[in-house]
Structures are given as C-alpha cells and as structure tokens.
Design an enzyme around this catalytic site. Sequence first.
Site, PDB file in Angstrom:
ATOM      1  N   LYS A  58     -11.602   1.076  -2.238  1.00 57.49           N
ATOM      2  CA  LYS A  58     -10.594   1.703  -3.016  1.00 57.49           C
ATOM      3  C   LYS A  58     -10.943   1.926  -4.458  1.00 57.49           C
ATOM      4  CE  LYS A  58      -7.706   1.158   0.710  1.00 57.49           C
ATOM      5  NZ  LYS A  58      -6.586   0.149   1.691  1.00 57.49           N
ATOM      6  N   SER A  97       0.732  -1.152   0.073  1.00 57.33           N
ATOM      7  CA  SER A  97       0.153   0.008  -0.015  1.00 57.33           C
ATOM      8  C   SER A  97       0.856   1.168   0.177  1.00 57.33           C
ATOM      9  CB  SER A  97      -0.838   0.008   1.206  1.00 57.33           C
ATOM     10  OG  SER A  97      -0.135  -0.216   2.445  1.00 57.33           O
ATOM     11  N   HIS A 146      -5.186  -3.046  -2.749  1.00 61.07           N
ATOM     12  CA  HIS A 146      -4.734  -1.915  -3.834  1.00 61.07           C
ATOM     13  C   HIS A 146      -4.769  -2.820  -5.182  1.00 61.07           C
ATOM     14  CE1 HIS A 146      -4.159   1.429  -1.244  1.00 61.07           C
ATOM     15  NE2 HIS A 146      -3.719   0.644   0.089  1.00 61.07           N
TER      16      HIS A 146
HETATM   17  C1  LIG Z   1      -6.846   0.049   2.938  1.00 60.72           C
HETATM   18  C2  LIG Z   1      -6.106  -1.117   3.428  1.00 60.72           C
HETATM   19  C3  LIG Z   1      -7.069  -2.226   3.922  1.00 60.72           C
HETATM   20  C4  LIG Z   1      -8.288  -1.936   4.680  1.00 60.72           C
HETATM   21  O1  LIG Z   1      -9.180  -1.758   3.797  1.00 60.72           O
HETATM   22  P1  LIG Z   1     -10.649  -0.924   4.342  1.00 60.72           P
HETATM   23  O2  LIG Z   1     -11.648  -1.616   3.534  1.00 60.72           O
HETATM   24  O3  LIG Z   1     -10.091   0.330   3.973  1.00 60.72           O
HETATM   25  O4  LIG Z   1     -10.871  -1.066   5.685  1.00 60.72           O
HETATM   26  C5  LIG Z   1      -6.247  -3.621   4.242  1.00 60.72           C
HETATM   27  N1  LIG Z   1      -5.115  -3.626   3.539  1.00 60.72           N
HETATM   28  C6  LIG Z   1      -4.549  -2.809   2.721  1.00 60.72           C
HETATM   29  C7  LIG Z   1      -3.238  -3.321   2.380  1.00 60.72           C
HETATM   30  C8  LIG Z   1      -4.884  -1.728   2.900  1.00 60.72           C
HETATM   31  O5  LIG Z   1      -4.452  -0.788   2.048  1.00 60.72           O
END
Ligand SMILES: *Cc1c(COP(=O)(O)O)cnc(C)c1O
Length: 396
Positions: A236, A178, A206
Amino acid sequence: MIPGWVRDELEALRASDSYRTLRPLEGPCGPRVRVAGREMLCFSSNDYLGLAADPRLAEGAARAAREWGAGAGASRLITGTLDLHAQLEQDLARLKGCEAAVLFSSGYQANLGVLTALGRGGVILSDELNHASIVDGCRLARARVEVYRHADPADLEQRLRAHAGPSRKVVVTDGVFSMDGDLAPLPEILEVAGRHGAIVVVDDAHATGVVGNGRGTAHHFGIRHEGLVVMGTLGKALGAFGAFVAGPRAVRDLLVNRARSLIYTTAIPPPVLGAARAALEVLQAEPDRIERLAAHTRRLRQGLRQAGFPVPDLPTPIVPVILGGNRAALTWSEKLWDRGFWVHPIRPPTVPEGTSRLRITVSSEHDPADIDALTEALAELLRSDPAARQAPEAHP
Ligand SMILES: *Cc1c(COP(=O)(O)O)cnc(C)c1O
C-alpha cells in the site's frame, strides 16, 4: 459444459448490483491514470505516498533482479531465505520499533499465518469491521471466534470476561479501518487485553507509511508496548508488494515454525525485496511526503464537510461517502467517472449490508486543485441527490 449454477450465481450477482469486473490500467499507477483510453484522476488506490511507480523503486527492483535473479528458488524454511529477506526484516522491525519481523508474501497471507499460529485452539476476539483476510484467518485458525462491536473496548472486555481461564486469547483489529478510515482505540484495547492476558494483533495495512510519522498506529498513539504484534503490508503506502509481521522475537520464532502461509509457499522474490528496500529509503529521505499526505487529507476532509458530507476530522486518507444501497454507490461512481474522477464503489461483502459507499483515498502526489475539483463534483452530486445526506454516518 459449464454447470448451470455458475451462470445462475453470476446472474444473481448482476441482479443485486453486486457484480464486479476488472478494469486494466493502460499505464502505471498514480494520481492520474490511463484507463479505457482516457486519463482519469484516481482517488481509489492505496498508493498513499505515490511510490508504486517511483523510478527509485523500479530501479531497486531491477538492481536486485540483476544481482540476485528473478526468483528465490524455494520456500523460506528450505533454501529460499536470502540476505535480502533478513535485511528487510531488520529494517521493518526498526520501523515498527519491534524486536523482530518476518516477511509474508502478502498481507492476506500474513493475517492467515499470524491468526492460525497464535489463535490455534483458543479464542480470537475480532472487531466486526476487520478486513476480510482477518475474517478468513479466524476461520482457518479453528479457534472460537468472538466478534466484538466496532472499536468498542467495553464490549471487548465483556467478551473476554466470558472466556476467563487458561486458553489462548488473541485480540485482533485493523489499526486504520480499511473502508472507514477510522482508527482503532489501541490504548484502551491494549489495556483491556492486558487485564485478560490476551495478545493484541494490530493490522497496520493502512497505517504503515501513513499515520504516526509513517510508523503506524502504535506510534500515532505514542504507545511503546513490548507484547504488541503488528502486521503491515508493503503493497500500500510502501508501493511494492508483500507484507510482514513485527513483534517480540518469540512471536517471530513461533510464526517461522507454525505459520503455514509462510512455511508452505515460495519466498518473496528478489525484485520485490529490492523495491521494498528502496521504498523504505525514500520514506526516510523524504518525510515531506507524509506531511503532504496529511495536508491533503485535511483538505479533502474539510472540503467534504463544507459541502455537507458527515466527514469526521481524522488523520487518515481514507474517506467513505456512505450511500446505502449498491445502486446508489454505482450511480455516484459512474457520475464521477463521467467527470474524469475514478472513485470506486465499495459494496458488500466488503462492507456491511446497507452501507455501500464511495471510498475516497488521497495520495501525497495529488494536486491540491485536483482534490478541490473532486470535492466540488461531489458537492454537485449531493445537491442533485440530497437523499445521500440521510445516509448513515460511518461511525459517529
Ligand atoms: C489490504 C489489506 C490487507 C491485505 O494486504 P495485502 O498485502 O494487500 O495482501 C490486510 N489487511 C487490511 C486491513 C488491508 O486493507
């Protein structure tokens, strides 16, 4: 009376340039946002396909709200499972090429759930740069946790060897990291894990909607692996909210029975499900968004390389500019802000000490000229602060 330690802790955060604040947008999320009374070019969201404020998602949410109401009324295991959940789970399983999928309220909760359910009492092997929600999932699983060197299957194998025996073993990795934008070496990880009887969980937060034609890390590498467990988020690239875990049906069934972050919380409400469903429809109807995102990614990476930044040629829209200290990251971010670019500084504990950075992300809906303008602004900052050139490379 507020206890003194609260103020002391805040003061310590300020003193180390670690203090964070919340900055409300004055309009919807997008490549351009209104914030603090100005229009800014935003290069920091995870809305990679520009879907968060797409009217079709809003309409999907509105329609679901009209037909199903605002809330699910209970947790999934009691009366909170609606047809909408079941349909979306089927669609997500299909997207991931998996037997089954189950929704979670967020990716954070999905990681807590999958790691506690699969890792309980066993060994979890976790990449050192994994997301905080994975770190927390490991802690909550009360498992033995082995942190292996970033994207290093040889180190992973050595640690797996040290745990030969019948205990449960789970290998967990971000698919696309991320804060660095690099990919896990998934084929090698699967091979090593397979040799040692470990389940592999890949966090595609991602990667979903981004790599492998939007289908994620496994598809990017051309892997079809029956045992793979994939977590993905709807918040995302898919522009909505919520998350899922896809994999073998037996894993889904185990999660339904054992994942406490799924069992002991209210089911995702209809409007969110309607928006996510609409996002999958847009993804299918407009594959050019993913192509445009890939083109913009190449443009940004190439531009930054030409400007002298050590930017590798990767297919992900996350590009770190590592500056080292907190102060440097804050200063660069502020200078870009003054020029109309919102590029958020990322500091520990989100990234390791000494690797504070700008984390740039592009969206399919950016204008190529905006990407060039950002690249030019960064080139100018580099010319005026060449110390940044000596910053450590993300991961050579
Ligand atoms: C953003 C993210 C999460 C969490 O996901 P949400 O739906 O925003 O809670 C988990 N793992 C990674 C690698 C992330 O970047």
